[in-house]
Every structure is written in structure tokens, then in C-alpha cells.
Design an enzyme around this catalytic site. Sequence first.
Site, PDB file in Angstrom:
ATOM      1  N   HIS A  36       2.790 -12.107 -80.369  1.00 55.10           N
ATOM      2  CA  HIS A  36       2.799 -11.399 -81.491  1.00 55.10           C
ATOM      3  C   HIS A  36       1.358 -11.254 -81.916  1.00 55.10           C
ATOM      4  O   HIS A  36       0.940 -10.104 -82.064  1.00 55.10           O
ATOM      5  CB  HIS A  36       3.522 -11.929 -82.749  1.00 55.10           C
ATOM      6  CG  HIS A  36       5.138 -12.129 -82.656  1.00 55.10           C
ATOM      7  ND1 HIS A  36       5.946 -13.079 -82.408  1.00 55.10           N
ATOM      8  CD2 HIS A  36       6.159 -11.096 -82.463  1.00 55.10           C
ATOM      9  CE1 HIS A  36       7.095 -12.747 -82.404  1.00 55.10           C
ATOM     10  NE2 HIS A  36       7.421 -11.598 -82.305  1.00 55.10           N
ATOM     11  N   GLN A 147       5.056  -5.552 -73.900  1.00 52.44           N
ATOM     12  CA  GLN A 147       5.956  -5.141 -72.341  1.00 52.44           C
ATOM     13  C   GLN A 147       7.259  -5.887 -72.166  1.00 52.44           C
ATOM     14  O   GLN A 147       8.147  -5.941 -71.403  1.00 52.44           O
ATOM     15  CB  GLN A 147       4.824  -5.641 -71.260  1.00 52.44           C
ATOM     16  CG  GLN A 147       5.190  -5.215 -69.988  1.00 52.44           C
ATOM     17  CD  GLN A 147       4.307  -5.448 -68.995  1.00 52.44           C
ATOM     18  OE1 GLN A 147       3.720  -6.944 -68.991  1.00 52.44           O
ATOM     19  NE2 GLN A 147       3.854  -4.930 -68.183  1.00 52.44           N
TER      20      GLN A 147
END
Length: 280
Positions: A36, A147
Amino acid sequence: MKIIEHIDEMRVFVKPLKFKKTIGLVPTMGALHQGHLNLVEQAQEKSQVVIASIFVNPAQFNKKEDLAFYPRTLEADLAKLEETGCDVVFIPQAEEMYPNGEHLKMALGKIGQFMEGEFRPGHFNGVALVIAKLFNICLPDYAYFGQKDIQQYYVIEKLTQDLSFPVSIEQVPTAREKNGLAMSSRNLRLSQEQREQASLIHQALRAAQKILLAEKSIALAKDQVQKMFASQKIIHLEYFEVAYADEFLPLEVLRLEKPVVLCLAAEIGGVRLIDNLPLK
Ligand code: AMP
């Protein structure tokens, strides 16, 4: 770091900024890890104001127990965001985000039909809904996605195109533990031993990638993945599929006209984990 808890407050903050500064948005469900924070750091490169949202979105959970057990670590999250230099954190409550109970349903088409779409019915509808809401509330120029959740990334790209959101969708590579396990908030629910066992997910993807590059056979790659999982007792394979990265329709025969991605979901100790690897 500014903390905003209400939609109106965010609108008052963001409207005067909109055409003066570039705004980057990093939507999260909290229990933050380095993956994150990489999104926040990437956002800082192009945006003058970076907003991270923390919202465990009930609309994207298809199982009540998954929502109930989802890790919540707000204080630690705020400390990590502050240290990373994030400008604003948006922490709305579900009652304010979903005042009407019944949610809007979107037909996302083929992209949301298989893999995560098949195994988590309604999941992508909830994702698309919350992202559309966050775009309307935070008015970002750029939005950042991992991703790690590659099918979600393409669902959001489609949502953005189809609804003409003036937002550029950016993809950030998967952050991994030393043993290859993709970082995930759900890893907090695993014991140390389970985390070690869960590295099988990345190992199986790498083994399948090797076979696909050498033999060009999806059947052989699937055999290999199934064998690797069959030899372990505590981790269970949910699916392994090979697909074009912008379609997510499982391929039976390897074709290389477009970028191909290998996708895998597994369950360990009641925790569901997903990962993927581009073929090249
Ligand atoms: P989540 O909090 O799991 O909803 O994830 C919020 C965002 O962080 C999504 O765009 C995810 O794809 C991204 N993300 C989660 N884990 C990783 C990771 N290991 N590497 C890169 N991005 C990630």
C-alpha cells in the site's frame, strides 16, 4: 496529515484544489503494508496532493465472515501514512457511503465473469461501485492500484473508460515478502507456519511460467500447479488460469497476440489469497 471522515468535508476540501493542484488517490481497505505504501509513494511522484482512503467496503464482500474477520488496524495505518508523507486520509463510514441499503448493479461484462468474478459473486460490482463513489467524492486526476489484484485493475480501467471519469489509472508492481508471498492485509490472519506454506502460491506461479515459456502448453502448466498443491495438505488450490491480461477469459491454448497473465487463488486456514504473474 489531514484526516477527513465525512463526504461533505472532503468535497469542501477538494473542490477549491481541483484545478490548482494535481490530486492522486490511493483507495485501500486498511491494514496497511509496504505494498500500500508503495502506491502512496508512486502517487507522490505525479500528484501535489495525495489522498489515501481507508474503507472496508461491505459491498465487495461476498461472505459475511470474510468481512467480519477482515483485519482493522487504523492507528497503525495512520502512523504509516503519516510517515510516508501522505497528505490526506479519507475514512468514511459504511452508513454514509451506502445510506440506501440496496446497491446499484453494473453489468461489467466478460472481464468480471471468470476467476475472481466467478468465485466471488458480486465482488467486482462492489469494487466498481466504491471506486466510482471515491472518484466522485475525491475528484482525483490519478488513481493508483496494485498489480497484485490485476483483474480488479482492469475492471477499474473499464469502469473509468465506460463512465468517462477524468482519471488516469496507474498500476504499481506487486510487493512481496522475502519468500515470494504477495503482501496482503489478509496475511495478518496467518500463522508464521501458514505464511511459509503460502509461499507455494508464488512458487507454483513461477513453475507454471517456466513451463509456459518453454513448452507453450497450458495443460502442462495446470498439471504442474495441481501437483504442487496436491503435495501440500494445509493449502488448497481454488483456481489457476492463464488469460489475456485485459480480458480475463481463461485460455485453453497459449496465444501470444497480447500480454498474458497467470492467475491463482488458494485457501489456507480459512483465508483466501490471490496472486498473479505476467507471462513475460
Ligand atoms: P486492499 O487494501 O487490499 O483493497 O488494497 C488496496 C490497494 O493496494 C489495491 O489497489 C491493491 O491492489 C493494492 N495492493 C494490495 N496488496 C499489494 C501488494 N502486495 N503489492 C502492490 N499493491 C498491493
